[in-house]
Scaffold this active site. Sequence first.
Site, PDB file in Angstrom:
ATOM      1  N   GLU A  27       0.785  -1.236   0.000  1.00 59.80           N
ATOM      2  CA  GLU A  27       0.000   0.000   0.000  1.00 59.80           C
ATOM      3  C   GLU A  27       0.815   1.283   0.000  1.00 59.80           C
ATOM      4  O   GLU A  27       0.351   2.317  -0.462  1.00 59.80           O
ATOM      5  CB  GLU A  27      -0.930   0.004   1.221  1.00 59.80           C
ATOM      6  CG  GLU A  27      -2.032  -1.042   1.169  1.00 59.80           C
ATOM      7  CD  GLU A  27      -3.006  -0.799   0.027  1.00 59.80           C
ATOM      8  OE1 GLU A  27      -3.531   0.318  -0.088  1.00 59.80           O
ATOM      9  OE2 GLU A  27      -3.208  -1.735  -0.771  1.00 59.80           O
ATOM     10  N   SER A  33     -48.454 -34.681  33.610  1.00 60.44           N
ATOM     11  CA  SER A  33     -48.109 -35.348  34.874  1.00 60.44           C
ATOM     12  C   SER A  33     -46.757 -34.915  35.429  1.00 60.44           C
ATOM     13  O   SER A  33     -46.445 -35.218  36.586  1.00 60.44           O
ATOM     14  CB  SER A  33     -48.117 -36.871  34.679  1.00 60.44           C
ATOM     15  OG  SER A  33     -49.420 -37.310  34.329  1.00 60.44           O
TER      16      SER A  33
END
Length: 817
Positions: free
Chosen positions: A86, A470
């Site tokens: 870069e 139950s």
Amino acid sequence: MRILVKLLVVLLILAGAGCVGLYLGYRHYAADLPDYHQLVDYQPPTATRVQAGDGRLIAEFAAERRVFVPVSLIPKRVRQAFVSAEDQNFYQHGGVDWLAIARAMATNVERVGQDKRPIGASTITQQVTRLFLLNNEVSYVRKIKEAILSYRIEEALSKDRILELYLNEIFLGNRSFGVAAAALNYFNKSLDELTVDEAAFLASLPKAPDRYYRDRFHDAAIARRNYVLGRMAEDGYITAAEAKEAQGRQLVFRDRHSEGQVDADYFVEEVRRELLSVYGESKLYEGGLSIRTTLDPKLQQAAVEALRHGLEAFDRRKGWRGPVAHLDGPANWQDQLAKATLPAGGERWQLAVVLKADGEDASIGLKDGSQGKLQPADVRWAKRANALTPGDLIMVDAAMSEAKPASKGQKAEDAKPIPGIYALRQIPELQGAVVAMDPRTGRVLAMSGGFSARISAFNRATQANRQPGSAFKPFVYLAALDRGFTPSSLVLDAPFSLEQGAGQEKWRPSNYTDQFYGPTPLRVGIEKSRNVMTVRLAQNIGMPAVVNEAKLFGISDHLAPELSMALGAGETTVLKLTTAYAMLDNGGKRITPTFVDRVQDAAGKTIYRHDQRACDGCQLTPGSVTPTADVGAVPDVPDTREQIEDPRTVYQIVNILQGVVDRGTAAALRVLGKTLAGKTGTTNDSQDAWFVGFSPDLVFGVFTGYDQPRSLGDHETGASVAVPIFKEFMETALADKPSLPFRVPPGVRLVRVNPETGRLAEPGDRKAIWEAFIPGTEPKGGEGVLDGGDGGSVWVQATTAAQQQSTQMGTGTGTVY
């Protein structure tokens, strides 16, 4: 001569005007520039990281994948790769590289005639300016402002600080911001693990961040990476030989979530919702929080697998529903298969096309062009309802050999894939949820809210209110024990009817077997899940007592005081019911379920901790302890949990629930050889099937049912659907754990009785069990009493004939209710 003088004067005037113009232009463009001093202390918004209980990363909450790393911790090869790619003169220029700009201008003159896009010459400093202070607008005004700010930044910040900002902020595709996030997302590595060619690839991404990682641009990605490696060699960061060797390597991406990933989508989403409500969106997604959750990866995997296998097994009993789709024709099956996508929920499997189906033989083709066969059992399964035909698009998985248990002198063999043989699969219609919890703390160790979060993000463990059936009964019986009943108290199991109001039929509850069993001990009422005696018991003690238990244990805050609620007609969630059972397991101590142990802010400061107990001896000062030092006694951490029930009656229920496994509806669990207790639950018309059970240190709740409630089918119950899921989970969870008994609290006396009658056991009675009684309520007489009180377990002989009577209950001698 005069002409030269005049020309010189004109030039001087023009130069002066130019300088004035440049100064005025500078003043104009510099007047409203952003404040660059903010970069001195800048900290980027960072992701919140979510960890399992063992520290393993399981999720991140962030709009952007970002990890901030100080420049001192970024390896040289990574920094060098980006500088070469870069800004080769980064360490020499003052913010703008005029030589690079001149080269770019010359190159762009040539490109104009070739109709190519112009190239830029932005330095890393200029890119930092764009990233933090300006935007990407293509204009000369922006370039002028960028140049001014770049010079100012270079004067205010060091080169390392500028590079640090750049490497942590630059977008590198794949939702990655910064080099650390990119290293994880592309290669599943930390920065210090990157090879030079991998670092070069990352440095190639700023030019086209959303391109080079895609499969169709693989060759271009390698070319760009190799260019960066060449630049690094030219700049002297690596040798030509190193560059050449690195350029010859393959470019292999590794999904960071593909290795060691924990399947915890529902758990993570529950954590996200909870934190979002507490901290808000900004802090959650940008605050860099560190979340240590309660998740146990091993138990989570076991829970997910057990639920999936249980739902698949039930679905298989209901038959094959047919192929996913049907291809147009077999001629170009590979092209058609390549375009097909798996249905939601089938992500663990793969698509295949039936090429040939004859009798019990079925050949299939797969996406990679290979071919195989379906195992004959699956062909038979499919033929029962909807026979396979060529062109059918189906889901398959590798067929597995049977696991072989260890034999003498040999190790056990795990199940292995059978080459070329595949199993037919389909996504179950039945859904379910599971929760695993530590009963001492309420820490949720595992949770799954459905077969797959890709089908539905709806969490059936926390968001689905369903009838427990139950599975609620233990709390009815607990209320009875609190009011003078004992496990041996007899309750009449006989026809029962109740007026429901004018114009309505009488309510006549019935047992699952449609039979009645006469006077029956309380214990049997739970073990065999007797409905009629449960209703009669609830009527005797009063429904307000049952409502109070439901509220006390967090099952429901608004249970209607109606007798049908005693059979589990009120709604609750898997998480709530599992928490209630956890409070039975821990002796009646109140706990609050939690998914989060600790939250730390970005600076590492703890801002939330689930365990709020004070512990003076838990913190050791630095240097106060050497590796061989004696740190003294274990710190005495106070137990601040509220005692919500009498631990003696709670233990009585636990002891009875152990009988559900030993002799009752969950007897299939006995093969595990572990100390377990629990209760099945099945609602009217078998619309919901439950089992919530526990060992002394682990609770696991299971719910199964259709999202749009309908019957699971004849003879489908909690025992047939939910218990197998519990069994598979506990088999893994307790595999390396000793089988310890449940803790007996002080003040409980264990007496040998016949569980079918509730009476004292006769000598030699093989059915006899140790029943738990509060002293003074136990049957009088017998061979002896095991006292589990404060003094420990000792035998006490019965001495008088008067004590050798029939069972005497706390509510009356031989009374039948």
